[in-house]
Scaffold this active site. Structure first.
Site, PDB file in Angstrom:
ATOM      1  N   GLU A 146       0.811  -1.222   0.000  1.00  0.00           N
ATOM      2  CA  GLU A 146       0.000   0.000   0.000  1.00  0.00           C
ATOM      3  C   GLU A 146       0.846   1.276   0.000  1.00  0.00           C
ATOM      4  OE1 GLU A 146      -2.891  -0.841  -0.588  1.00  0.00           O
ATOM      5  OE2 GLU A 146      -3.122  -2.824   0.307  1.00  0.00           O
ATOM      6  N   LEU A 147       2.094   1.157  -0.413  1.00  0.00           N
ATOM      7  CA  LEU A 147       3.049   2.282  -0.412  1.00  0.00           C
ATOM      8  C   LEU A 147       3.179   2.921   0.969  1.00  0.00           C
ATOM      9  CD1 LEU A 147       2.704   4.244  -3.796  1.00  0.00           C
ATOM     10  CD2 LEU A 147       4.336   2.470  -3.156  1.00  0.00           C
TER      11      LEU A 147
END
Length: 425
Positions: A146-147
């Site tokens: 999800e960065l």
């Protein structure tokens, strides 16, 4: 010269079956195989295979001038190996071109970076080894699930050998700065940060076929012209999105594949090239970028609330990671596999009150109840291996002893191999 850095996330979680309270302690299988197979086959046939073919053709027809990056989660690799091995073959073909980069991430596409440093390290190493096994090259750039990123997290990532880190170009950390540059870490001089241009990235999956959008229709000509019109000193445009945008979110009939096919030529017409993430990171950072608090690529806030924003998620995550040390001491393969699978970020997102993207449950409470039933059974299995009556300090000492023994055995095995080679000679 301006360059586009495409990176595509390839991720699909296992589908959890409806697991009832009375099954706890009696049935240790948590997955809906039929739904999982159906989902991954749909992704393979409608998205991954046609998109991979287009990218392979683009690399060939452009003589390698077109380049891009991929990050494939461990759970997705396992599903593809089982249900759609031809997709793995198509990714191998892309790897063999030398113009596609595969990134490192936590194997379980998990939140381990926020909860357990040792587990995070183990998952990153496992994922890196799997990528090397499949595609012949160890990753050199890193993107978290999800960065998710912060200044402190960069320290953990850098210690694992990754100094190119992909992060979200969130407004609250960029401020007046543009995402179209390479940035440095505020106190780790070797670390380089690539920031996602989220407005341009989101145009493709979410606005491509939206007739109410002011810029509709989105064409390759228009998209590349926006890049050409940007200030000349802005040289790297990080366009990162989920791979399912091609063929699943945006269906074939919308023209999304034709858009992908047309991008390179339209870019070349405007003097724009392409780069993989590691190639893009070779540029000298223009400034440092600080993220004192964790951020992600989700929602308007770009924070961790989709996975950790309410009491349901907090309770589930707390209980899950409370047994991390015990699980990592276990040798039972089924238990270890389940451990990796149930850490997937999607399961916690289904519990969100504001952004339960992808959920098939009627409510966040239903998702929570189902997950906690599964977790209750899983915890019973862990307890049967290493009872919770064992104190953490005692457990850590035991774990250290086991790790020391494994290292000693490994060194002895190397010595034996070396002696055998000498004896053969």
């Amino acid at each position: 010269m301006k360059k586009i850095c495409f990176y595509f996330q390839v991720h699909s979680p296992y589908v959890l079956r409806r697991y009832r309270f009375f099954e706890i302690g009696n049935d240790h299988y948590y997955y809906d195989d039929f739904a999982t197979e159906g989902k991954i086959r749909e992704l393979a046939e409608k998205s991954y295979l046609p998109a991979n073919k287009i990218i392979a053709d683009l690399i060939k027809t452009t003589g390698g001038a077109f380049k891009c990056g991929f990050s494939i989660s461990g759970s997705t690799i396992e599903q593809l190996e089982q249900y759609a091995p031809e997709v793995i073959d198509s990714f191998r073909e892309l790897a063999e071109t030398g113009h596609v980069e595969f990134l490192a991430e936590p194997y379980a596409h998990s939140l381990s970076s926020m909860y357990n440093d040792k587990e995070f390290e183990l998952q990153v190493k496992k994922h890196s080894e799997k990528i090397k096994e499949l595609f012949g090259k160890k990753p050199t750039a890193f993107r978290n699930a999800e960065l998710i990123y912060s200044d402190e997290m960069a320290e953990k990532i850098s210690k694992l050998g990754y100094n190119t880190i992909l992060i979200e170009g969130a407004k609250h950390i960029l401020g007046w700065k543009s995402p179209n540059y390479v940035y440095g870490h505020p106190y780790l001089p070797k670390v380089k940060l690539l920031t996602r241009n989220f407005p341009m990235s989101n145009h493709i999956p979410f606005q491509f076929s939206d007739t109410s959008w002011s810029e509709f229709p989105l064409t390759a000509d228009k998209f590349t012209q926006w890049i050409a019109d940007a200030p000349q000193e802005e040289e790297i445009f990080n366009i990162w999105l989920g791979y399912e945008a091609f063929g699943i979110i945006q269906k074939d009939y919308t023209g999304i594949f034709e858009f992908l096919k047309a991008i390179p030529q339209q870019a070349f017409n405007r003097g724009i090239g392409f780069a993989t993430p590691s190639e893009a990171a070779k540029a000298t950072p223009t400034a440092t970028l600080s993220a004192p608090y964790p951020l992600s690529w989700s929602g308007e806030e770009k924070d961790l609330s989709p996975w950790m924003g309410n009491h349901l998620q907090e309770e589930a995550l707390k209980k899950l990671y409370s047994v991390a040390e015990r699980v990592n001491m276990c040798k039972e393969k089924a238990l270890k596999r389940d451990w990796l699978t149930i850490q997937n970020t999607d399961y916690f997102r289904y519990m969100s009150f504001k952004d339960a993207w992808g959920s098939t449950f009627e409510s966040p409470y239903d998702a929570f109840t189902n997950y906690m039933n599964i977790l209750a059974d899983f915890l019973l299995r862990v307890d049967s291996e290493y009872p919770t009556s064992i104190e953490n300090e005692e457990l850590n000492e035991l774990l250290k002893t086991i790790n020391d023994q494994e290292e000693t055995i490994s060194e002895l095995e190397k010595t034996i191999k070396s002696l055998r080679k000498k004896q053969t000679k």
